[in-house]
Write a protein that holds these residues in place. Structure first.
Motif, PDB file in Angstrom:
ATOM      1  N   ASP A 191       0.877  -1.169   0.000  1.00 35.51           N
ATOM      2  CA  ASP A 191       0.000   0.000   0.000  1.00 35.51           C
ATOM      3  C   ASP A 191       0.915   1.219   0.000  1.00 35.51           C
ATOM      4  N   TRP A 192       0.901   2.020  -1.061  1.00 33.75           N
ATOM      5  CA  TRP A 192       1.885   3.064  -1.321  1.00 33.75           C
ATOM      6  C   TRP A 192       1.161   4.377  -1.574  1.00 33.75           C
ATOM      7  N   VAL A 193       1.523   5.434  -0.868  1.00 37.86           N
ATOM      8  CA  VAL A 193       0.942   6.754  -1.120  1.00 37.86           C
ATOM      9  C   VAL A 193       2.035   7.808  -1.021  1.00 37.86           C
ATOM     10  N   GLY A 197       0.464  10.162  -5.557  1.00 34.70           N
ATOM     11  CA  GLY A 197      -0.843   9.609  -5.222  1.00 34.70           C
ATOM     12  C   GLY A 197      -0.739   8.193  -4.698  1.00 34.70           C
ATOM     13  N   ALA A 198      -1.893   7.523  -4.663  1.00 33.48           N
ATOM     14  CA  ALA A 198      -1.999   6.189  -4.061  1.00 33.48           C
ATOM     15  C   ALA A 198      -1.866   5.092  -5.115  1.00 33.48           C
ATOM     16  N   ARG A 199      -1.204   4.012  -4.708  1.00 25.58           N
ATOM     17  CA  ARG A 199      -1.076   2.808  -5.536  1.00 25.58           C
ATOM     18  C   ARG A 199      -1.219   1.602  -4.615  1.00 25.58           C
ATOM     19  N   HIS A 200      -1.733   0.527  -5.152  1.00 23.59           N
ATOM     20  CA  HIS A 200      -1.863  -0.702  -4.375  1.00 23.59           C
ATOM     21  C   HIS A 200      -1.384  -1.869  -5.226  1.00 23.59           C
ATOM     22  N   GLY A 201      -0.549  -2.703  -4.635  1.00 21.11           N
ATOM     23  CA  GLY A 201      -0.028  -3.884  -5.314  1.00 21.11           C
ATOM     24  C   GLY A 201       1.335  -3.640  -5.929  1.00 21.11           C
ATOM     25  N   LYS A 202       2.103  -4.704  -6.002  1.00 22.41           N
ATOM     26  CA  LYS A 202       3.484  -4.626  -6.487  1.00 22.41           C
ATOM     27  C   LYS A 202       3.575  -4.074  -7.904  1.00 22.41           C
ATOM     28  N   GLU A 237       5.358   0.211 -11.509  1.00 20.17           N
ATOM     29  CA  GLU A 237       5.033   1.122 -12.614  1.00 20.17           C
ATOM     30  C   GLU A 237       5.250   2.576 -12.201  1.00 20.17           C
ATOM     31  N   VAL A 238       4.822   2.953 -11.008  1.00 18.32           N
ATOM     32  CA  VAL A 238       5.016   4.337 -10.579  1.00 18.32           C
ATOM     33  C   VAL A 238       6.509   4.632 -10.402  1.00 18.32           C
ATOM     34  N   CYS A 239       7.289   3.684  -9.954  1.00 15.47           N
ATOM     35  CA  CYS A 239       8.742   3.881  -9.844  1.00 15.47           C
ATOM     36  C   CYS A 239       9.353   4.080 -11.227  1.00 15.47           C
TER      37      CYS A 239
END
Length: 139
Positions: free
Chosen positions: A34-36, A48-53, A58-60
């Motif tokens: 769980d990444w925000v 923003g928020a991301r969930h899951g590996k 992808e955001v990285c």
């Protein structure tokens, strides 16, 4: 004493951003992460928020296409067995404009079995927006 999970994750994250080498990073992220990153999503859609590996990787990748990390300094740090929190200053370069960006942030992370489970990052968005728009903003 074993190396704290934060150090392994941090090294892998910086390699993923600067060298676009995400294989190590994948190892240190939980499937259900769980990444925000709190900040101006309108200017920086990779915040923003991301969930899951898969979403976090992808955001990285998106971050690596937009900035390069030159330096970071930890102002303060607290480590628990499976937790970490710190205040940091980053020196970045925006790849599209070659503009320097100096950024202050705080992060709060939890790990499970050596993998990142949860992270919250708070950016000094006022300073970030001022630098992105190219001038001082009045408070």
């Amino acid at each position: 004493m074993a190396e704290h999970s934060l150090w392994r994750f941090s090294r892998a994250l910086h390699r993923a951003i600067n060298e676009r080498q995400s294989d190590d990073l994948e190892t240190y992220i939980d499937e259900d992460v769980d990444w925000v990153i709190y900040g101006p999503i309108e200017l920086f859609p990779f915040l923003g928020a991301r969930h899951g590996k898969a979403a976090v990787l992808e955001v990285c990748r998106q971050i690596s296409e937009n900035v390069r990390v030159h330096r970071f300094d930890r102002e303060s740090l607290m480590l628990g067995e499976d937790t970490a929190a710190s205040m940091m200053r980053y020196s970045l370069t925006a790849l599209d404009s070659n503009k320097p960006i100096n950024l202050r942030l705080a992060h709060f992370a939890r790990f499970k079995a050596g993998r990142l489970l949860n992270i919250r990052v708070l950016l000094d968005s006022h300073e970030l927006v001022a630098q992105a728009l190219g001038g001082p903003m009045h408070r």
